[in-house]
Motif scaffolding. Structure first.
Motif, PDB file in Angstrom:
ATOM      1  N   LYS A 120       0.864  -1.184   0.000  1.00  0.00           N
ATOM      2  CA  LYS A 120       0.000   0.000   0.000  1.00  0.00           C
ATOM      3  C   LYS A 120       0.903   1.237   0.000  1.00  0.00           C
ATOM      4  CE  LYS A 120      -4.163  -0.190   1.736  1.00  0.00           C
ATOM      5  NZ  LYS A 120      -5.370  -0.348   2.582  1.00  0.00           N
ATOM      6  N   ALA A 163      -2.099  12.611  -6.920  1.00  0.00           N
ATOM      7  CA  ALA A 163      -2.728  13.333  -5.808  1.00  0.00           C
ATOM      8  C   ALA A 163      -2.300  12.740  -4.465  1.00  0.00           C
ATOM      9  CB  ALA A 163      -4.252  13.297  -5.956  1.00  0.00           C
ATOM     10  N   VAL A 164      -2.349  11.421  -4.357  1.00  0.00           N
ATOM     11  CA  VAL A 164      -2.027  10.781  -3.076  1.00  0.00           C
ATOM     12  C   VAL A 164      -0.551  10.993  -2.731  1.00  0.00           C
ATOM     13  CG1 VAL A 164      -1.845   8.559  -1.906  1.00  0.00           C
ATOM     14  CG2 VAL A 164      -3.901   9.105  -3.212  1.00  0.00           C
ATOM     15  N   ASN A 184      -0.061  14.460  -1.509  1.00  0.00           N
ATOM     16  CA  ASN A 184      -0.570  14.589  -0.146  1.00  0.00           C
ATOM     17  C   ASN A 184       0.385  13.952   0.871  1.00  0.00           C
ATOM     18  OD1 ASN A 184      -2.395  13.055   2.117  1.00  0.00           O
ATOM     19  ND2 ASN A 184      -3.057  15.147   1.759  1.00  0.00           N
ATOM     20  N   MET A 193       0.374  18.877  -0.813  1.00  0.00           N
ATOM     21  CA  MET A 193      -1.022  19.185  -1.165  1.00  0.00           C
ATOM     22  C   MET A 193      -1.860  19.222   0.111  1.00  0.00           C
ATOM     23  SD  MET A 193      -3.254  17.386  -4.116  1.00  0.00           S
ATOM     24  CE  MET A 193      -4.739  16.720  -3.380  1.00  0.00           C
ATOM     25  N   LYS A 208      -5.172  22.002   5.864  1.00  0.00           N
ATOM     26  CA  LYS A 208      -4.698  20.946   4.963  1.00  0.00           C
ATOM     27  C   LYS A 208      -5.438  19.658   5.325  1.00  0.00           C
ATOM     28  CE  LYS A 208      -0.555  21.139   3.147  1.00  0.00           C
ATOM     29  NZ  LYS A 208       0.896  21.200   2.889  1.00  0.00           N
ATOM     30  N   LEU A 209      -5.761  18.868   4.303  1.00  0.00           N
ATOM     31  CA  LEU A 209      -6.510  17.628   4.540  1.00  0.00           C
ATOM     32  C   LEU A 209      -5.812  16.736   5.573  1.00  0.00           C
ATOM     33  CD1 LEU A 209      -7.914  15.951   1.324  1.00  0.00           C
ATOM     34  CD2 LEU A 209      -9.102  16.398   3.468  1.00  0.00           C
ATOM     35  N   SER A 210      -4.484  16.676   5.494  1.00  0.00           N
ATOM     36  CA  SER A 210      -3.726  15.779   6.376  1.00  0.00           C
ATOM     37  C   SER A 210      -3.827  16.193   7.835  1.00  0.00           C
ATOM     38  CB  SER A 210      -2.256  15.752   5.977  1.00  0.00           C
ATOM     39  OG  SER A 210      -2.140  15.599   4.590  1.00  0.00           O
ATOM     40  N   LEU A 222      -5.975  23.075  -0.887  1.00  0.00           N
ATOM     41  CA  LEU A 222      -5.232  21.977  -1.519  1.00  0.00           C
ATOM     42  C   LEU A 222      -3.861  22.403  -2.019  1.00  0.00           C
ATOM     43  CD1 LEU A 222      -8.070  20.085  -3.418  1.00  0.00           C
ATOM     44  CD2 LEU A 222      -6.851  19.375  -1.368  1.00  0.00           C
ATOM     45  N   GLY A 223      -3.368  23.545  -1.557  1.00  0.00           N
ATOM     46  CA  GLY A 223      -2.004  23.945  -1.903  1.00  0.00           C
ATOM     47  C   GLY A 223      -1.964  25.000  -2.988  1.00  0.00           C
ATOM     48  N   ALA A 227      -9.017  14.219  -7.218  1.00  0.00           N
ATOM     49  CA  ALA A 227      -7.869  14.269  -6.295  1.00  0.00           C
ATOM     50  C   ALA A 227      -8.340  14.137  -4.849  1.00  0.00           C
ATOM     51  CB  ALA A 227      -7.106  15.578  -6.498  1.00  0.00           C
ATOM     52  N   ALA A 248      -9.457  10.551  -4.035  1.00  0.00           N
ATOM     53  CA  ALA A 248      -8.306   9.643  -3.930  1.00  0.00           C
ATOM     54  C   ALA A 248      -7.579   9.865  -2.603  1.00  0.00           C
ATOM     55  CB  ALA A 248      -7.351   9.869  -5.104  1.00  0.00           C
ATOM     56  N   VAL A 249      -7.344  11.127  -2.244  1.00  0.00           N
ATOM     57  CA  VAL A 249      -6.581  11.413  -1.024  1.00  0.00           C
ATOM     58  C   VAL A 249      -7.370  10.978   0.210  1.00  0.00           C
ATOM     59  CG1 VAL A 249      -5.643  13.277   0.405  1.00  0.00           C
ATOM     60  CG2 VAL A 249      -5.212  13.258  -2.066  1.00  0.00           C
ATOM     61  N   MET A 274      -9.646   8.605   0.368  1.00  0.00           N
ATOM     62  CA  MET A 274      -9.628   7.131   0.420  1.00  0.00           C
ATOM     63  C   MET A 274      -8.287   6.632   0.946  1.00  0.00           C
ATOM     64  SD  MET A 274     -12.514   5.830  -0.319  1.00  0.00           S
ATOM     65  CE  MET A 274     -14.030   6.710  -0.695  1.00  0.00           C
ATOM     66  N   ASN A 275      -7.198   7.313   0.545  1.00  0.00           N
ATOM     67  CA  ASN A 275      -5.889   6.910   1.058  1.00  0.00           C
ATOM     68  C   ASN A 275      -5.752   7.190   2.555  1.00  0.00           C
ATOM     69  OD1 ASN A 275      -2.870   8.077   1.610  1.00  0.00           O
ATOM     70  ND2 ASN A 275      -2.850   6.206   0.417  1.00  0.00           N
ATOM     71  N   LEU A 276      -6.176   8.385   2.970  1.00  0.00           N
ATOM     72  CA  LEU A 276      -6.005   8.759   4.376  1.00  0.00           C
ATOM     73  C   LEU A 276      -6.893   7.940   5.310  1.00  0.00           C
ATOM     74  CD1 LEU A 276      -5.764  12.681   4.084  1.00  0.00           C
ATOM     75  CD2 LEU A 276      -3.902  11.068   4.557  1.00  0.00           C
ATOM     76  N   ASP A 312      -7.417   4.749   4.806  1.00  0.00           N
ATOM     77  CA  ASP A 312      -6.960   3.367   4.601  1.00  0.00           C
ATOM     78  C   ASP A 312      -7.875   2.573   3.670  1.00  0.00           C
ATOM     79  OD1 ASP A 312      -4.952   1.531   5.003  1.00  0.00           O
ATOM     80  OD2 ASP A 312      -6.007   0.503   6.623  1.00  0.00           O
ATOM     81  N   ASN A 313      -8.514   3.270   2.747  1.00  0.00           N
ATOM     82  CA  ASN A 313      -9.371   2.601   1.760  1.00  0.00           C
ATOM     83  C   ASN A 313      -8.726   2.537   0.375  1.00  0.00           C
ATOM     84  OD1 ASN A 313     -12.038   1.840   2.978  1.00  0.00           O
ATOM     85  ND2 ASN A 313     -11.890   3.956   3.692  1.00  0.00           N
TER      86      ASN A 313
END
Lengths: 239, 239
Positions: A174, A230-231, A234, A239, B174-176, B214-215, B227, B230-231, B233-235, B237-238
């Motif tokens: 992953k 994108a990921v 981030n 991002m 920021k999303l993170s 988003l920057g 974007a 995707a981000v 889903m990644n953050l 854990d999907n």
């Protein structure tokens, strides 16, 4: 603020002609005293228009600084060449998201298989799409669209990246499990319609690439590079 | 394995007619004994074809299980309606990436401004694009495309989500920096060409939405939802 790219390093003034001058004068209807940004290799030049003729625009450089919009990682996309206008979509969207270079290549399952000469004829158009996306999104560089390679040549080229990834729908790491931040240059290799054959993934892995699995949902070949870019932006705090 | 959606809860057998039956028999050239998946509301039914006629296909259900492809968060996209075919691109790509519902709305800067009746005529087509993307990517549900709303109605609808986000190019979190994993339902509100006016963002924020930045790079209105999905889903854990 309107943004244009220049080819050579400027001194105190910048003069542009041709389509950019027409764009500034006629489409944007800019005039003397207006502010404009010129950009070259990651440096933004903040300028004031001082003189306009029928065919040229001259601007005084007020100050320059490194472009804020460039990510702090160099991300190269190695994309198996897809059908129809999908490659153009991929250029446009990954350039907006911060890709630095796109290298198309031919893999076993590519349906559209231009030879190097045929692809070279389209390169100018692809490069123009990259430039337009770079202007629109505020990039500090125009990402390069490389000539088309074979899979083997693309794997060889990717050896220039400190981290090499290949997306594989049948399994792999992953993205979140990798320590991306310690790398300054990342290459991601993505398949065309139908993905990669196992032997192709094995070739890349034997050259040091890490297979990446994006989960249970199967992404189209033009969605995958956009999602991956994108990921990665981030995860590397860009991002 | 080929994948089709059914409307009602099956018992031991599933019979399909119409375009799905033609697709199975003529396009895919499947035959008795072949394996096929039917899907309904997050449950996958693994079946074997037992009987085929000119116009119908009957299958025995061998086993069923919750679809592996559904993310563990419910992500709804509130999308200011864009020009041309961009909304179709957004449906296709965000459905592949795991969105659960898409709610279009009209904001001040929307160039294309269909009224509710005009939009309703296109809804069947949009819903079909969602179904095709759900089949192709292996989703366990067909994400709903909602009727078009006003901005105020969309903000009200988003109150059903436990975390509400609005993308704003002029600044925000920021999303993170957000703890996404503790939320089961997330709504993301994204502008059309030209983004949101400040007063629109303030309306959403006063209703509890978090502005997201988003920057430095400005994304097109059809790139941003892809974007963001995707981000997220990644953050979570999907992906």
């Amino acid at each position: 603020m309107p943004r244009f790219f220049i080819d050579s390093e400027p001194t105190d003034f910048i003069t542009v002609t041709g389509s950019d001058a027409r764009h500034i004068g006629y489409s944007l209807r800019m005039k003397n005293g207006d502010s404009i940004i010129f950009c070259r290799m990651g440096t933004d030049y903040f300028c004031t228009i001082t003189e306009m003729t029928e065919s040229s625009v001259t601007c005084r450089i007020d100050r320059s600084e490194p472009s804020k919009c460039e990510p702090n990682i160099s991300l190269t996309l190695y994309q198996a060449f897809p059908k129809q206008d999908k490659f153009e979509q991929i250029i446009q969207k990954t350039v907006e998201l911060g890709i630095v270079r796109i290298v198309p290549f031919i893999s076993n399952r590519c349906v559209s298989r231009p030879n190097k000469a045929d692809f070279a004829k389209k390169l100018e158009r692809f490069q123009r799409i990259s430039e337009e996306a770079a202007k629109q999104s505020g990039r500090g560089i125009i990402p390069e669209i490389a000539p088309i390679l074979s899979l083997e040549e693309a794997i060889e080229d990717m050896n220039g990246c400190s981290l090499k990834l290949i997306c594989y729908e049948n399994g792999g790491e992953k993205l979140s499990s990798l320590n991306l931040e310690k790398h300054k240059s990342i290459g991601i290799m993505i398949g065309s319609e139908g993905g990669f054959e196992r032997s192709e993934v094995e070739k890349a892995v034997s050259s040091g690439a890490v297979p990446i699995w994006l989960g249970e949902r199967i992404l189209r070949c033009e969605t995958c590079p956009v999602a991956m870019t994108a990921v990665i932006m981030n995860l590397t705090d860009n991002m």
